[in-house]
Design an enzyme around this catalytic site. Structure first.
Site, PDB file in Angstrom:
ATOM      1  N   ASP A   1       0.827  -1.215   0.000  1.00 58.36           N
ATOM      2  CA  ASP A   1       0.000   0.000   0.000  1.00 58.36           C
ATOM      3  C   ASP A   1       0.860   1.264   0.000  1.00 58.36           C
ATOM      4  O   ASP A   1       2.017   1.232   0.410  1.00 58.36           O
ATOM      5  CB  ASP A   1      -0.868   0.061   1.268  1.00 58.36           C
TER       6      ASP A   1
HETATM    7  N1  URA Z   1      -1.233  -5.940   3.940  1.00 55.23           N
HETATM    8  C1  URA Z   1      -1.642  -4.668   3.962  1.00 55.23           C
HETATM    9  O1  URA Z   1      -2.617  -4.351   4.621  1.00 55.23           O
HETATM   10  N2  URA Z   1      -0.956  -3.751   3.271  1.00 55.23           N
HETATM   11  C2  URA Z   1       0.148  -4.039   2.550  1.00 55.23           C
HETATM   12  O2  URA Z   1       0.736  -3.165   1.931  1.00 55.23           O
HETATM   13  C3  URA Z   1       0.557  -5.380   2.518  1.00 55.23           C
HETATM   14  C4  URA Z   1      -0.157  -6.299   3.231  1.00 55.23           C
END
Ligand code: URA
Length: 245
Positions: A106
């Site tokens: 993310d």
């Molecule tokens: N899980 C998440 O919530 N975000 C990420 O970037 C990777 C795994």
């Protein structure tokens, strides 16, 4: 995608089979074929899709790149962004090869991300069947309870189905700030999965970083830094995904 042409002896040397000098000798001795034809001319240009064999043995992944990158927060895991935000490939302006991320982190998540130009490899790494293990460290609001850890270890029901068993280790809990620092290892890669797993119990994730991917760790790599994976590391990853390339 336009293919980059390279000199044959350079491609052989870069694949790690032998030195450039020895590659030149092998070429002039007629021991190298390109797409089944013997090539004896030094400096012959080849492209990534050409099938090169040295003494009858195919070159392993010529011109394939595998990069371990420590993604900072506020960077998009993509090769372009229509809102003009920084994307992961902005960190590699010198690179001629077109690389892309393997899976995603993310915008607000930092940590270990592989980038490659090997599409088949990327597909295998991210295919749910191969269950690549990914370890994250998360800072949560609130206290993660023992029963909640147990539930995460068994699997919990999210809106897109039950999660596979996770490995959960509470590192510290700060009573004053009312936060928990926890490591969680999952073998799936659903969208915002770790955040949603903790949100299931009402815990907001205020900081998230991926610290391991299969056999790889971030070690001393600072955010924004990158290094190439060694052939041995790539081989190990392939073995973990039961994939021989
Ligand atoms: N899980 C998440 O919530 N975000 C990420 O970037 C990777 C795994």
């Amino acid at each position: 995608m336009t293919e980059q042409f390279e000199r044959l002896q350079k491609v052989i040397a870069q694949s790690g089979v032998t030195s450039r000098r020895k590659a030149e000798v092998l070429i002039t001795e007629g021991k190298v074929t390109v797409n089944g034809e013997v090539v004896k001319t030094l400096g012959t240009k080849v492209k990534p899709s050409d099938k090169i064999e040295v003494e009858g043995i195919p070159l392993e992944n010529p011109n394939k790149l595998y990069i371990l990158f420590h993604k900072p927060t506020k960077v998009i895991t993509s090769v372009s962004d229509d809102k003009g935000r920084t994307v992961v490939t902005d960190f590699f302006p010198q690179l001629k090869e077109r690389i892309f991320p393997v899976g995603r982190l993310d915008y607000e998540t930092s940590g270990l991300l592989i980038l490659t130009n090997d599409g088949e490899f990327a597909n295998h790494m991210t295919h749910p069947r191969y269950k690549m293990k990914k370890k994250y460290v998360a800072k949560l609001k609130g206290f993660l309870l023992r029963e909640q850890v147990k539930e995460l270890e068994k699997g919990i029901m999210l809106e897109d189905g039950k999660t596979a068993p996770a490995i959960v280790k509470v590192k510290t809990q700060d009573r004053e700030k009312n936060t928990t620092l926890v490591e969680i290892t999952i073998s799936e890669g659903r969208n915002r999965q770790v955040r949603r797993m903790f949100a299931h119990f009402g815990h907001e994730v205020v900081k998230l970083s991926r610290i391991e991917y299969g056999n790889l760790t971030l070690k001393s790599l600072n955010a924004g830094d990158a290094r190439e994976l060694s052939p041995h590391e790539v081989k190990q990853l392939r073995q973990m995904a039961q994939y021989k390339g």
